[in-house]
Design an enzyme around this catalytic site. Structure first.
Site, short mmCIF file in Angstrom:
data_model
loop_
_atom_site.label_atom_id
_atom_site.label_comp_id
_atom_site.label_asym_id
_atom_site.label_seq_id
_atom_site.Cartn_x
_atom_site.Cartn_y
_atom_site.Cartn_z
N LYS A 128 33.98 42.84 33.54
CA LYS A 128 34.80 43.83 34.22
C LYS A 128 35.85 44.36 33.23
O LYS A 128 36.37 43.59 32.43
CB LYS A 128 35.49 43.18 35.43
CG LYS A 128 35.54 44.09 36.62
CD LYS A 128 36.00 43.37 37.86
CE LYS A 128 36.70 44.38 38.76
NZ LYS A 128 37.13 43.81 40.03
N SER A 181 46.29 48.74 42.72
CA SER A 181 46.47 48.65 41.27
C SER A 181 45.86 49.89 40.60
O SER A 181 46.44 50.46 39.68
CB SER A 181 45.79 47.40 40.73
OG SER A 181 46.33 46.26 41.33
O1 PNS Z 1 41.34 42.51 43.32
P1 PNS Z 1 39.87 42.76 43.52
O2 PNS Z 1 39.26 43.33 42.27
O3 PNS Z 1 39.60 43.60 44.76
O4 PNS Z 1 39.22 41.31 43.78
C1 PNS Z 1 37.83 41.18 43.94
C2 PNS Z 1 37.40 39.71 43.97
C3 PNS Z 1 37.89 38.96 42.74
C4 PNS Z 1 37.98 39.05 45.20
C5 PNS Z 1 35.86 39.70 44.06
O5 PNS Z 1 35.34 40.51 43.05
C6 PNS Z 1 35.26 38.30 43.93
O6 PNS Z 1 35.40 37.49 44.82
N1 PNS Z 1 34.59 38.04 42.77
C7 PNS Z 1 33.99 36.78 42.47
C8 PNS Z 1 32.50 36.76 42.77
C9 PNS Z 1 32.26 36.52 44.24
O7 PNS Z 1 32.47 35.44 44.73
N2 PNS Z 1 31.88 37.63 44.96
C10 PNS Z 1 31.77 37.64 46.42
C11 PNS Z 1 30.55 37.02 47.01
S1 PNS Z 1 29.04 37.39 46.22
#
Ligand code: PNS
Length: 162
Positions: free
Chosen positions: A42, A129
């Protein structure tokens, strides 16, 4: 039993909207672990160290909050932390579909961990953000939307780039 939640996100950078969710989340949980996503695929504006530094500085007044980093599945990190909850904020309707999908997938992956959504405070409804970075990039005033250290750092980055 100690009620623990993780609060996962990119925090690129932390905003006042995040702090509002955190403050209110602490009324529900004994401890909240901010879980900063490190995913190298990312593209972030700030390095991991900068994101941590800005959070540490912004959280000085908060107790019962820890900062940690994770890569991989959020539910796995929640289990590692012995957390019962995943805390997320929900703003406008546009957040809903993505958050709903994520919450359902997380529940399928681990039924022991509950995702808890807090509705954003009205003041922060359009604060994200990404939109803050975009405004700042073109010289927009972001005062009051982010903690002071974030304001300084964003201004510095875009002053150099302009
Ligand atoms: O601040 P954000 O970018 O909206 O956060 C997104 C986040 C980190 C919560 C999401 O991308 C995430 O949980 N990523 C880790 C991978 C994961 O567990 N995805 C969800 C189920 S597949």
């Amino acid at each position: 039993m100690e009620r623990i939640a993780i609060y996962p996100g990119s925090f690129d950078p932390v905003t006042n909207g995040h702090l509002d969710i955190l403050e209110r989340g602490l009324k529900l949980f004994d401890k909240i672990i901010i879980a900063i996503l490190t995913n190298p695929k990312k593209k972030f504006l700030f390095t991991l160290d900068e994101r941590i530094e800005m959070l540490e500085e912004s959280l000085k007044e908060f107790s019962n909050v820890e900062i940690d980093t994770f890569d991989g599945l959020t539910v796995d990190f929640a289990a590692e932390c012995n957390a019962q909850g995943i805390l997320r904020g929900l703003r406008a309707m546009s957040d809903f579909e993505y958050e709903f999908q994520m919450a359902l997938m997380n529940r399928r992956l681990n039924r022991e961990v509950q995702t808890v959504y807090l509705m954003t405070g009205l003041r922060w409804i359009y604060t994200s953000s990404s939109i803050i970075k975009e405004a700042a990039q073109f010289g927009g005033d972001i005062h009051g939307m982010v903690p002071p250290i974030v304001e300084q750092k964003i201004k510095k980055i875009f002053a150099v780039k302009r």
